[in-house]
Design a protein around this motif. Structure first.
Motif, PDB file in Angstrom:
ATOM      1  N   PRO A 190       0.803  -1.223   0.000  1.00  0.00           N
ATOM      2  CA  PRO A 190       0.000   0.000   0.000  1.00  0.00           C
ATOM      3  C   PRO A 190       0.838   1.277   0.000  1.00  0.00           C
ATOM      4  O   PRO A 190       1.915   1.329   0.601  1.00  0.00           O
ATOM      5  N   GLU A 191       0.302   2.298  -0.670  1.00  0.00           N
ATOM      6  CA  GLU A 191       0.943   3.611  -0.697  1.00  0.00           C
ATOM      7  C   GLU A 191       0.798   4.328   0.642  1.00  0.00           C
ATOM      8  O   GLU A 191       1.724   4.978   1.121  1.00  0.00           O
ATOM      9  N   PHE A 192      -0.391   4.242   1.239  1.00  0.00           N
ATOM     10  CA  PHE A 192      -0.673   4.870   2.527  1.00  0.00           C
ATOM     11  C   PHE A 192      -1.058   3.782   3.535  1.00  0.00           C
ATOM     12  O   PHE A 192      -1.500   2.698   3.156  1.00  0.00           O
ATOM     13  N   PRO A 193      -0.903   4.051   4.842  1.00  0.00           N
ATOM     14  CA  PRO A 193      -1.276   3.054   5.848  1.00  0.00           C
ATOM     15  C   PRO A 193      -2.750   2.652   5.739  1.00  0.00           C
ATOM     16  O   PRO A 193      -3.612   3.483   5.432  1.00  0.00           O
ATOM     17  N   LEU A 194      -3.029   1.382   5.985  1.00  0.00           N
ATOM     18  CA  LEU A 194      -4.391   0.864   5.929  1.00  0.00           C
ATOM     19  C   LEU A 194      -4.976   0.816   7.336  1.00  0.00           C
ATOM     20  O   LEU A 194      -4.273   0.537   8.307  1.00  0.00           O
ATOM     21  N   TYR A 195      -6.260   1.109   7.418  1.00  0.00           N
ATOM     22  CA  TYR A 195      -6.923   1.009   8.719  1.00  0.00           C
ATOM     23  C   TYR A 195      -8.366   0.597   8.513  1.00  0.00           C
ATOM     24  O   TYR A 195      -8.930   0.756   7.419  1.00  0.00           O
ATOM     25  N   LEU A 196      -8.968   0.062   9.576  1.00  0.00           N
ATOM     26  CA  LEU A 196     -10.294  -0.544   9.503  1.00  0.00           C
ATOM     27  C   LEU A 196     -11.352   0.458   9.963  1.00  0.00           C
ATOM     28  O   LEU A 196     -11.884   0.381  11.062  1.00  0.00           O
ATOM     29  N   GLY A 197     -11.612   1.431   9.117  1.00  0.00           N
ATOM     30  CA  GLY A 197     -12.643   2.422   9.398  1.00  0.00           C
ATOM     31  C   GLY A 197     -12.129   3.686  10.038  1.00  0.00           C
ATOM     32  O   GLY A 197     -12.535   4.781   9.672  1.00  0.00           O
ATOM     33  N   ARG A 198     -11.226   3.574  11.016  1.00  0.00           N
ATOM     34  CA  ARG A 198     -10.623   4.736  11.669  1.00  0.00           C
ATOM     35  C   ARG A 198      -9.123   4.530  11.780  1.00  0.00           C
ATOM     36  O   ARG A 198      -8.631   3.401  11.814  1.00  0.00           O
ATOM     37  N   ARG A 199      -8.398   5.630  11.862  1.00  0.00           N
ATOM     38  CA  ARG A 199      -6.940   5.548  11.898  1.00  0.00           C
ATOM     39  C   ARG A 199      -6.417   4.824  13.129  1.00  0.00           C
ATOM     40  O   ARG A 199      -5.305   4.321  13.130  1.00  0.00           O
ATOM     41  N   SER A 200      -7.211   4.780  14.181  1.00  0.00           N
ATOM     42  CA  SER A 200      -6.786   4.083  15.394  1.00  0.00           C
ATOM     43  C   SER A 200      -7.025   2.585  15.318  1.00  0.00           C
ATOM     44  O   SER A 200      -6.795   1.876  16.297  1.00  0.00           O
ATOM     45  N   CYS A 201      -7.471   2.074  14.158  1.00  0.00           N
ATOM     46  CA  CYS A 201      -7.829   0.662  14.019  1.00  0.00           C
ATOM     47  C   CYS A 201      -7.031   0.001  12.890  1.00  0.00           C
ATOM     48  O   CYS A 201      -7.569  -0.235  11.792  1.00  0.00           O
ATOM     49  N   PRO A 202      -5.760  -0.319  13.129  1.00  0.00           N
ATOM     50  CA  PRO A 202      -4.973  -0.993  12.090  1.00  0.00           C
ATOM     51  C   PRO A 202      -5.394  -2.455  11.952  1.00  0.00           C
ATOM     52  O   PRO A 202      -5.867  -3.069  12.915  1.00  0.00           O
ATOM     53  N   PRO A 203      -5.232  -3.046  10.773  1.00  0.00           N
ATOM     54  CA  PRO A 203      -5.556  -4.462  10.593  1.00  0.00           C
ATOM     55  C   PRO A 203      -4.533  -5.359  11.278  1.00  0.00           C
ATOM     56  O   PRO A 203      -3.361  -4.993  11.426  1.00  0.00           O
ATOM     57  N   ALA A 204      -4.988  -6.522  11.704  1.00  0.00           N
ATOM     58  CA  ALA A 204      -4.101  -7.510  12.309  1.00  0.00           C
ATOM     59  C   ALA A 204      -3.688  -8.500  11.225  1.00  0.00           C
ATOM     60  O   ALA A 204      -4.414  -9.432  10.909  1.00  0.00           O
ATOM     61  N   GLY A 205      -2.526  -8.283  10.637  1.00  0.00           N
ATOM     62  CA  GLY A 205      -2.049  -9.183   9.592  1.00  0.00           C
ATOM     63  C   GLY A 205      -2.415  -8.708   8.201  1.00  0.00           C
ATOM     64  O   GLY A 205      -3.069  -7.676   8.019  1.00  0.00           O
TER      65      GLY A 205
END
Length: 240
Positions: free
Chosen positions: A126-141
């Motif tokens: 990815p070009e930018f960090p991925l998150y699950l709906g909000r920036r405080s929620c990074p994916p696990a794996g």
């Protein structure tokens, strides 16, 4: 058509479609707007850029592990400089933010092969960090599950169950039934309408439209199942 699949799992997720002011709610499953936002981040599409490239993708999601809804209270203070040069603090309103804890979903996007394969490649780098709906929620794996031939329904019915091993062991049956939510085909009767179709992510003119959805259930093998599912027949007790 071709489908790209994503595994959305993490300690916390939040998929809001109607958040207002101090109440930031979350739907019980990922929204189309949220998932396309994740794809846009992976591809390096900025908020002010056009979304035309990805707007025609059909969307579906499978609830492999529902998780638990949790509420977080957040407080904040705003600094204020007084006439004498001193600084005082003003308390901001208490905000309520909702999250999904320990949830796992499979999201699928259907489109032309070149576009779908490009999305899969972007999710892996990815070009930018991925998150699950909000920036405080990074994916696990890793998020990317790969590219599959066929449509949304075929992919959701064939991709292996992605729930955690602990959740799979908790369900002792050899198969499980899980919910799916998909973009409804054009002209289908009785579709439910939800407002999470992204039009623009520009902070100055963020827009979302309505889309029709259908809800269904698919049955998947449980790799940790040990008990065959038996249909309960209450009338059998009355047999001779």
């Amino acid at each position: 058509m071709t489908v790209v699949a994503l595994r959305l799992a993490g300690p916390m997720q939040s998929w809001g479609s109607g958040s207002r002011f101090v109440r930031r709610s979350s739907e019980r499953e990922p929204t189309k707007s949220g998932v396309l936002g994740l794809v846009a981040a992976a591809k390096g599409i900025r908020r002010t850029d056009s979304l035309e490239e990805i707007l025609d993708l059909r969307f579906g999601v499978r609830v492999d592990q529902p998780g638990r809804l949790m509420r977080d209270f957040q407080t904040a203070q705003r600094p204020k400089t007084n006439r004498d040069g001193s600084v005082s603090w003003t308390s901001m309103p208490l905000s309520h933010r909702y999250y999904l804890s320990d949830a796992v979903y499979v999201a699928v996007l259907e489109g032309e092969s070149a576009l779908v394969e490009g999305i899969d490649a972007a999710l892996r780098r990815p070009e930018f960090p991925l998150y699950l709906g909000r920036r405080s929620c990074p994916p696990a794996g890793p998020v990317a599950l790969g590219v599959f031939d066929g449509d949304l329904g075929t992919a959701l019915a064939s991709i292996p169950w992605q729930a955690g091993s602990r959740e799979q062991r908790r369900h002792r049956e050899r198969s499980v039934r899980v919910a799916t939510i998909c973009d409804a085909p054009v002209g289908v009767a009785g579709a439910e309408m939800v407002r999470d179709e992204p039009v623009s992510f520009d902070p100055n003119r963020r827009q979302h439209g309505w889309r029709p959805i259908t809800r269904d259930v698919v049955e998947l093998p449980n790799p940790h199942g040990v008990v065959d599912t038996v249909e309960h027949d209450p009338m059998s007790a009355l047999g001779g």
